[in-house]
Scaffold this motif. Structure first.
Motif, PDB file in Angstrom:
ATOM      1  N   GLU A 159       0.816  -1.215   0.000  1.00 16.06           N
ATOM      2  CA  GLU A 159       0.000   0.000   0.000  1.00 16.06           C
ATOM      3  C   GLU A 159       0.852   1.268   0.000  1.00 16.06           C
ATOM      4  OE1 GLU A 159      -2.706  -0.408   3.258  1.00 16.06           O
ATOM      5  OE2 GLU A 159      -3.738  -2.104   2.322  1.00 16.06           O
ATOM      6  N   GLY A 160       2.181   1.108  -0.107  1.00 20.05           N
ATOM      7  CA  GLY A 160       3.070   2.255  -0.176  1.00 20.05           C
ATOM      8  C   GLY A 160       3.503   2.812   1.167  1.00 20.05           C
ATOM      9  N   ARG A 161       3.117   2.168   2.254  1.00 22.68           N
ATOM     10  CA  ARG A 161       3.523   2.636   3.583  1.00 22.68           C
ATOM     11  C   ARG A 161       4.928   2.128   3.899  1.00 22.68           C
ATOM     12  NH1 ARG A 161      -1.981   0.504   5.838  1.00 22.68           N
ATOM     13  NH2 ARG A 161      -0.765  -1.355   5.466  1.00 22.68           N
ATOM     14  N   SER A 162       5.724   2.990   4.519  1.00 23.16           N
ATOM     15  CA  SER A 162       7.070   2.578   4.947  1.00 23.16           C
ATOM     16  C   SER A 162       6.945   1.563   6.073  1.00 23.16           C
ATOM     17  CB  SER A 162       7.880   3.772   5.437  1.00 23.16           C
ATOM     18  OG  SER A 162       8.247   4.580   4.357  1.00 23.16           O
ATOM     19  N   VAL A 163       7.692   0.462   5.938  1.00 21.36           N
ATOM     20  CA  VAL A 163       7.705  -0.562   6.982  1.00 21.36           C
ATOM     21  C   VAL A 163       9.116  -0.803   7.501  1.00 21.36           C
ATOM     22  CG1 VAL A 163       5.591  -1.697   6.195  1.00 21.36           C
ATOM     23  CG2 VAL A 163       7.801  -2.446   5.276  1.00 21.36           C
ATOM     24  N   GLY A 164      10.077  -0.097   6.917  1.00 23.01           N
ATOM     25  CA  GLY A 164      11.464  -0.255   7.333  1.00 23.01           C
ATOM     26  C   GLY A 164      12.386   0.433   6.360  1.00 23.01           C
ATOM     27  N   VAL A 165      13.655   0.131   6.493  1.00 18.98           N
ATOM     28  CA  VAL A 165      14.691   0.734   5.640  1.00 18.98           C
ATOM     29  C   VAL A 165      15.674  -0.353   5.242  1.00 18.98           C
ATOM     30  CG1 VAL A 165      16.603   2.406   5.599  1.00 18.98           C
ATOM     31  CG2 VAL A 165      14.453   2.994   6.741  1.00 18.98           C
ATOM     32  N   VAL A 166      16.134  -0.305   4.001  1.00 21.15           N
ATOM     33  CA  VAL A 166      17.190  -1.207   3.550  1.00 21.15           C
ATOM     34  C   VAL A 166      18.424  -0.368   3.258  1.00 21.15           C
ATOM     35  CG1 VAL A 166      16.458  -1.208   1.113  1.00 21.15           C
ATOM     36  CG2 VAL A 166      17.843  -3.108   2.017  1.00 21.15           C
ATOM     37  N   LEU A 167      19.539  -0.820   3.774  1.00 23.26           N
ATOM     38  CA  LEU A 167      20.826  -0.144   3.637  1.00 23.26           C
ATOM     39  C   LEU A 167      21.740  -1.058   2.839  1.00 23.26           C
ATOM     40  CD1 LEU A 167      22.627   2.224   4.750  1.00 23.26           C
ATOM     41  CD2 LEU A 167      23.161   0.710   6.641  1.00 23.26           C
ATOM     42  N   VAL A 168      22.325  -0.528   1.780  1.00 23.01           N
ATOM     43  CA  VAL A 168      23.255  -1.286   0.935  1.00 23.01           C
ATOM     44  C   VAL A 168      24.567  -0.518   0.935  1.00 23.01           C
ATOM     45  CG1 VAL A 168      23.695  -2.220  -1.365  1.00 23.01           C
ATOM     46  CG2 VAL A 168      21.342  -2.098  -0.495  1.00 23.01           C
ATOM     47  N   PHE A 169      25.652  -1.210   1.294  1.00 22.89           N
ATOM     48  CA  PHE A 169      26.941  -0.524   1.335  1.00 22.89           C
ATOM     49  C   PHE A 169      28.049  -1.446   0.870  1.00 22.89           C
ATOM     50  CE2 PHE A 169      25.991  -2.289   5.458  1.00 22.89           C
ATOM     51  CZ  PHE A 169      27.176  -2.792   5.965  1.00 22.89           C
ATOM     52  N   SER A 170      29.144  -0.818   0.443  1.00 22.08           N
ATOM     53  CA  SER A 170      30.282  -1.598  -0.047  1.00 22.08           C
ATOM     54  C   SER A 170      31.581  -0.996   0.462  1.00 22.08           C
ATOM     55  CB  SER A 170      30.283  -1.652  -1.578  1.00 22.08           C
ATOM     56  OG  SER A 170      30.310  -0.356  -2.116  1.00 22.08           O
ATOM     57  N   ASP A 171      32.577  -1.846   0.538  1.00 23.35           N
ATOM     58  CA  ASP A 171      33.908  -1.460   0.989  1.00 23.35           C
ATOM     59  C   ASP A 171      34.641  -0.794  -0.174  1.00 23.35           C
ATOM     60  OD1 ASP A 171      36.478  -1.267   1.974  1.00 23.35           O
ATOM     61  OD2 ASP A 171      36.792  -3.426   2.181  1.00 23.35           O
ATOM     62  N   VAL A 172      34.961   0.483  -0.007  1.00 25.64           N
ATOM     63  CA  VAL A 172      35.703   1.217  -1.033  1.00 25.64           C
ATOM     64  C   VAL A 172      37.051   1.687  -0.475  1.00 25.64           C
ATOM     65  CG1 VAL A 172      33.659   1.913  -2.353  1.00 25.64           C
ATOM     66  CG2 VAL A 172      34.490   3.380  -0.491  1.00 25.64           C
ATOM     67  N   THR A 173      37.543   0.956   0.520  1.00 16.80           N
ATOM     68  CA  THR A 173      38.777   1.341   1.197  1.00 16.80           C
ATOM     69  C   THR A 173      39.936   1.463   0.219  1.00 16.80           C
ATOM     70  OG1 THR A 173      38.006   0.235   3.191  1.00 16.80           O
ATOM     71  CG2 THR A 173      40.361   0.735   3.062  1.00 16.80           C
ATOM     72  N   GLU A 174      40.104   0.492  -0.649  1.00 14.77           N
ATOM     73  CA  GLU A 174      41.237   0.524  -1.569  1.00 14.77           C
ATOM     74  C   GLU A 174      41.115   1.693  -2.533  1.00 14.77           C
ATOM     75  OE1 GLU A 174      44.857  -0.165  -2.863  1.00 14.77           O
ATOM     76  OE2 GLU A 174      43.945  -1.151  -1.144  1.00 14.77           O
ATOM     77  N   ARG A 175      39.923   1.910  -3.058  1.00 15.78           N
ATOM     78  CA  ARG A 175      39.703   3.053  -3.954  1.00 15.78           C
ATOM     79  C   ARG A 175      39.992   4.361  -3.220  1.00 15.78           C
ATOM     80  NH1 ARG A 175      33.870   3.627  -6.153  1.00 15.78           N
ATOM     81  NH2 ARG A 175      33.567   4.892  -4.290  1.00 15.78           N
ATOM     82  N   TYR A 176      39.576   4.445  -1.980  1.00 18.21           N
ATOM     83  CA  TYR A 176      39.816   5.641  -1.169  1.00 18.21           C
ATOM     84  C   TYR A 176      41.319   5.858  -0.980  1.00 18.21           C
ATOM     85  CZ  TYR A 176      39.265   8.893   2.760  1.00 18.21           C
ATOM     86  OH  TYR A 176      39.316   9.981   3.598  1.00 18.21           O
ATOM     87  N   ARG A 177      42.072   4.787  -0.699  1.00 14.74           N
ATOM     88  CA  ARG A 177      43.530   4.896  -0.532  1.00 14.74           C
ATOM     89  C   ARG A 177      44.198   5.376  -1.806  1.00 14.74           C
ATOM     90  NH1 ARG A 177      44.008  -0.649   2.591  1.00 14.74           N
ATOM     91  NH2 ARG A 177      43.564   0.099   4.674  1.00 14.74           N
ATOM     92  N   VAL A 178      43.780   4.831  -2.935  1.00 12.87           N
ATOM     93  CA  VAL A 178      44.354   5.227  -4.220  1.00 12.87           C
ATOM     94  C   VAL A 178      44.074   6.705  -4.483  1.00 12.87           C
ATOM     95  CG1 VAL A 178      44.153   4.908  -6.733  1.00 12.87           C
ATOM     96  CG2 VAL A 178      44.332   2.913  -5.221  1.00 12.87           C
TER      97      VAL A 178
END
Length: 195
Positions: A159-178
Motif C-alpha cells: 500500500e506504499g507505507r514505509s515498513v522499514g529501511v534497507v541499507l546497501v553498502f560496499s567497501d571502497v577502502t582501496e579506492r579511497y587509498r588510491v
C-alpha cells in the motif's frame, strides 16, 4: 462423534499440525463442514509452503548480493543482514538481529571522526533514498575500519507505507587509498614545481 472429531482436528491445527484432517462422518451437514474444514487446512498448508519457498528464495538472493545489505524496521532495529554485512561490521547475524542499527553500523566521518548521521533516520524523515556523505568510515566490531559507499531506501508495503529501511553498502577502502595517494602525489608535484 463427528463434532468431537471436528473440534479435535481444529485443536491440532491450532497447535500447528497442518496434516490434521476431519473424517467426513455423520449427517450431511457435518460431512459438508468436515470437507470444507479439510479444504481450508489444505489451503493453509499450501500457503505456508509458498511462504517458506518465498522466504528461502529471498534468503538465497540476499546472500548472493556482493554488497553488504542490512534491513531494519521502522524503529531502526535490524531485521535482516547478509554475510557481506556480517563480515564488514564484524557482527554475526544472530547477535545483530533486533539491535539498533547504530550499535552494528557505526559510521563516522573519516577526516573529522565526527559521528555520521544515521541513514535510517534520514530515510524515515524524508521518505526518499539517501546516500552517505563522502569520507564515511565504518567502524567494525573487531576494530577494523572500512571506507564505505552506501545508500539507504525505504521498504514499502503493497500500500506504499514505509515498513522499514534497507541499507546497501560496499567497501571502497582501496579506492579511497588510491584517491588519497593520487591527491598527495599531485600536491607534492605542485609544490615541487613551485620550488
Amino acid at each position: 462423534g463427528p463434532i468431537d472429531a471436528l473440534s479435535a482436528a481444529a485443536a491440532r491445527i491450532a497447535d500447528g499440525d497442518n496434516h490434521a484432517r476431519v473424517p467426513a462422518l455423520g449427517p450431511a451437514e457435518i460431512r459438508t463442514v468436515a470437507q470444507e474444514f479439510n479444504r481450508m487446512v489444505e489451503a493453509r498448508a499450501q500457503g505456508e509452503q509458498a511462504l517458506r519457498t518465498s522466504e528461502n528464495s529471498l534468503a538465497i538472493t540476499l546472500e548472493s548480493i556482493g554488497d553488504a545489505v542490512i534491513a531494519t524496521d521502522l524503529e531502526g532495529r535490524i531485521t535482516r543482514m547478509n554475510a557481506t554485512a556480517e563480515q564488514l561490521t564484524g557482527w554475526p547475524v544472530a547477535d545483530a538481529m533486533g539491535r539498533p542499527l547504530a550499535d552494528v553500523f557505526r559510521i563516522v566521518n573519516a577526516e573529522t571522526r565526527a559521528q555520521a548521521v544515521d541513514p535510517v533516520q534520514r530515510v524515515l524523515a524524508t521518505g526518499a533514498i539517501v546516500g552517505l556523505a563522502n569520507h564515511t568510515a565504518l567502524l567494525a566490531r573487531d576494530g577494523a575500519e572500512y571506507q564505505i559507499a552506501d545508500s539507504a531506501a525505504p521498504i514499502r508495503d503493497h500500500e506504499g507505507r514505509s515498513v522499514g529501511v534497507v541499507l546497501v553498502f560496499s567497501d571502497v577502502t582501496e579506492r579511497y587509498r588510491v584517491e588519497q595517494a593520487m591527491r598527495t602525489n599531485a600536491e607534492v608535484l605542485r609544490l615541487r614545481d613551485r620550488a
